[in-house]
Design an enzyme around this catalytic site. Structure first.
Site, PDB file in Angstrom:
ATOM      1  CB  ALA A  55      -3.582   0.420  -1.307  1.00 30.48           C
ATOM      2  CD  GLU A  91       5.972   1.085  10.391  1.00 30.30           C
ATOM      3  OE1 GLU A  91       4.799   1.457  10.250  1.00 30.30           O
ATOM      4  OE2 GLU A  91       6.912   1.487   9.685  1.00 30.30           O
TER       5      GLU A  91
HETATM    6  P1  FAD Z   1      -2.457   3.939  -2.654  1.00 32.21           P
HETATM    7  O1  FAD Z   1      -3.494   4.163  -1.633  1.00 32.21           O
HETATM    8  O2  FAD Z   1      -2.727   2.972  -3.747  1.00 32.21           O
HETATM    9  O3  FAD Z   1      -2.114   5.375  -3.282  1.00 32.21           O
HETATM   10  C1  FAD Z   1      -0.973   5.564  -4.107  1.00 32.21           C
HETATM   11  C2  FAD Z   1      -1.134   6.837  -4.921  1.00 32.21           C
HETATM   12  O4  FAD Z   1      -2.096   6.616  -5.949  1.00 32.21           O
HETATM   13  C3  FAD Z   1      -1.651   8.048  -4.151  1.00 32.21           C
HETATM   14  O5  FAD Z   1      -1.081   9.201  -4.713  1.00 32.21           O
HETATM   15  C4  FAD Z   1      -3.161   8.022  -4.371  1.00 32.21           C
HETATM   16  O6  FAD Z   1      -3.729   9.312  -4.248  1.00 32.21           O
HETATM   17  C5  FAD Z   1      -3.228   7.489  -5.806  1.00 32.21           C
HETATM   18  N1  FAD Z   1      -4.390   6.638  -6.072  1.00 32.21           N
HETATM   19  C6  FAD Z   1      -4.941   5.725  -5.258  1.00 32.21           C
HETATM   20  N2  FAD Z   1      -5.977   5.103  -5.875  1.00 32.21           N
HETATM   21  C7  FAD Z   1      -6.050   5.634  -7.125  1.00 32.21           C
HETATM   22  C8  FAD Z   1      -6.906   5.416  -8.244  1.00 32.21           C
HETATM   23  N3  FAD Z   1      -7.904   4.516  -8.205  1.00 32.21           N
HETATM   24  N4  FAD Z   1      -6.690   6.148  -9.384  1.00 32.21           N
HETATM   25  C9  FAD Z   1      -5.685   7.067  -9.445  1.00 32.21           C
HETATM   26  N5  FAD Z   1      -4.853   7.325  -8.397  1.00 32.21           N
HETATM   27  C10 FAD Z   1      -5.036   6.611  -7.261  1.00 32.21           C
HETATM   28  N6  FAD Z   1       6.030   0.990   1.975  1.00 32.21           N
HETATM   29  C11 FAD Z   1       6.686  -0.186   1.873  1.00 32.21           C
HETATM   30  O7  FAD Z   1       7.325  -0.468   0.847  1.00 32.21           O
HETATM   31  N7  FAD Z   1       6.668  -1.101   2.917  1.00 32.21           N
HETATM   32  C12 FAD Z   1       5.989  -0.874   4.068  1.00 32.21           C
HETATM   33  O8  FAD Z   1       6.000  -1.700   4.976  1.00 32.21           O
HETATM   34  C13 FAD Z   1       5.281   0.370   4.193  1.00 32.21           C
HETATM   35  N8  FAD Z   1       4.557   0.645   5.324  1.00 32.21           N
HETATM   36  C14 FAD Z   1       3.838   1.823   5.395  1.00 32.21           C
HETATM   37  C15 FAD Z   1       3.036   2.038   6.529  1.00 32.21           C
HETATM   38  C16 FAD Z   1       2.291   3.220   6.648  1.00 32.21           C
HETATM   39  C17 FAD Z   1       1.433   3.439   7.875  1.00 32.21           C
HETATM   40  C18 FAD Z   1       2.381   4.213   5.622  1.00 32.21           C
HETATM   41  C19 FAD Z   1       1.649   5.519   5.765  1.00 32.21           C
HETATM   42  C20 FAD Z   1       3.164   3.991   4.481  1.00 32.21           C
HETATM   43  C21 FAD Z   1       3.876   2.783   4.341  1.00 32.21           C
HETATM   44  N9  FAD Z   1       4.644   2.497   3.201  1.00 32.21           N
HETATM   45  C22 FAD Z   1       5.325   1.298   3.096  1.00 32.21           C
HETATM   46  C23 FAD Z   1       4.742   3.473   2.101  1.00 32.21           C
HETATM   47  C24 FAD Z   1       3.703   3.231   0.976  1.00 32.21           C
HETATM   48  O9  FAD Z   1       3.940   1.999   0.339  1.00 32.21           O
HETATM   49  C25 FAD Z   1       3.839   4.393  -0.018  1.00 32.21           C
HETATM   50  O10 FAD Z   1       3.437   5.592   0.583  1.00 32.21           O
HETATM   51  C26 FAD Z   1       3.168   4.181  -1.374  1.00 32.21           C
HETATM   52  O11 FAD Z   1       3.679   5.176  -2.270  1.00 32.21           O
HETATM   53  C27 FAD Z   1       1.664   4.332  -1.378  1.00 32.21           C
HETATM   54  O12 FAD Z   1       1.042   3.293  -0.802  1.00 32.21           O
HETATM   55  P2  FAD Z   1      -0.552   3.345  -0.514  1.00 32.21           P
HETATM   56  O13 FAD Z   1      -0.932   2.032   0.007  1.00 32.21           O
HETATM   57  O14 FAD Z   1      -0.878   4.545   0.272  1.00 32.21           O
HETATM   58  O15 FAD Z   1      -1.064   3.528  -2.029  1.00 32.21           O
END
Ligand code: FAD
Length: 287
Positions: free
Chosen positions: A128, A19
């Site tokens: 997401a 990455e």
């Molecule tokens: P989600 O999966 O949507 O989860 C976010 C939060 O909401 C979690 O606490 C989850 O438990 C909760 N949640 C999910 N769905 C629901 C629902 N339906 N109802 C209620 N609660 C829910 N950030 C950047 O800005 N740029 C990047 O390039 C980047 N790359 C990353 C790469 C990896 C491999 C990882 C692990 C993280 C990366 N991040 C990046 C960080 C990421 O954007 C953050 O961790 C963000 O806070 C959560 O993203 P997510 O896609 O996991 O969110």
């Protein structure tokens, strides 16, 4: 078409991926491309390019990802977050990249600006899993989603975190890449819990070698990963000696990676902080 499914299908090969983040200057970009040329010898399965907080690197991410795939010749994934972006803007952005031959995406929600709660944009997405469904409806993408061995910082519980992870997988994600961790037991426990809820797609551990203590303190504070006490104490006693910190950090990462290769086998995604020397000492031992 590149696909995470195809990449991880061959279970005989231990896969590594890197990455990188888009540098802000032309010189930084040239240096990064030279670093990636060096890493090509290790046959990475793909390189992924991060997307700056609140979309701050929209253009840089797209340009760099396109350039790496075309000119370095390694399949490249672009990270994308739906924070602050509506559906039409998302469609325009990803369609443009798909036209450039980029169809591997790390699909994420993203983080709000510091100290503000996350708010779904008008005509945009709150989580997401909604982004994953949407991207599958507007293009031919293979998507990775994020998993959190120690739990996501905002999550109510590890159980709820898993429930939401399953929603991302059911929406059509092909693999899970984990947040960084420094104790493999968190990862093995996570894999078990993920399998127990019926998720069977590949889970790729994310490893970041510690090369600078202040930097890793900042990162772990943001992402909620913990540094084991014994490791932290060792690093803290030499915190102003960069060479020593690096030596301890790399040795720890080597142990983690050797153990993961023995027990998990799928592969490792390296948070390499744009420097090949942060990962080559590990790769030389595990590849
Ligand atoms: P989600 O999966 O949507 O989860 C976010 C939060 O909401 C979690 O606490 C989850 O438990 C909760 N949640 C999910 N769905 C629901 C629902 N339906 N109802 C209620 N609660 C829910 N950030 C950047 O800005 N740029 C990047 O390039 C980047 N790359 C990353 C790469 C990896 C491999 C990882 C692990 C993280 C990366 N991040 C990046 C960080 C990421 O954007 C953050 O961790 C963000 O806070 C959560 O993203 P997510 O896609 O996991 O969110």
């Amino acid at each position: 078409m590149n696909s995470f499914k195809t990449i991880y299908k061959d279970q005989n090969k231990f896969k590594v991926s890197f990455e990188v983040f888009p540098p802000k200057t032309e010189k930084g970009r040239e240096n990064l491309l030279a670093e990636l040329q060096l890493l090509k010898d290790y046959e990475p399965s793909y390189i992924s390019v991060t997307y700056g907080a609140m979309g701050s690197t929209r253009v840089l991410t797209a340009d760099l990802a396109t350039h790496i795939q075309k000119d370095i010749g390694v399949p490249t994934a672009f990270h994308f977050t739906c924070v602050g972006t509506n559906k039409d803007e998302i469609k325009d952005y990803v369609s443009h990249l798909e036209e450039q031959g980029l169809n591997l995406v790390v699909s994420l929600r993203g983080d709000p600006p510091a100290d503000k709660p996350f708010q779904a944009p008008k005509n945009g997405f709150a989580y997401a899993n909604e982004l994953v469904s949407y991207l599958n409806s507007v293009g031919n993408f293979s998507q990775a989603v994020a998993g959190y061995p120690e739990g996501h910082v905002e999550s109510e519980s590890l159980e709820m975190d898993l429930k939401y992870l399953k929603q991302k997988v059911d929406a059509g994600a092909d693999i899970i890449i984990t947040q960084l961790f420094f104790d493999n037991e968190f990862f093995y426990d996570f894999v078990k819990r993920v399998r127990d809820v019926g998720i069977d797609i590949p889970i790729i551990p994310g490893i970041m070698p510690i090369v600078n203590l202040s930097q890793v303190e900042r990162i772990t504070k943001m992402c909620g990963a913990s540094i084991p006490k014994h490791l932290y104490e060792k690093l803290n006693t030499v915190r102003d000696n960069q060479d020593k910190v690096r030596e301890i950090g790399l040795n720890h990462a080597i142990e983690q990676c050797q153990d993961l290769k023995r027990k998990h086998k799928t592969g490792i995604h390296f948070y390499m902080l744009n420097k090949s020397q942060n990962v080559t000492p590990i790769l030389d031992l595990i590849m």
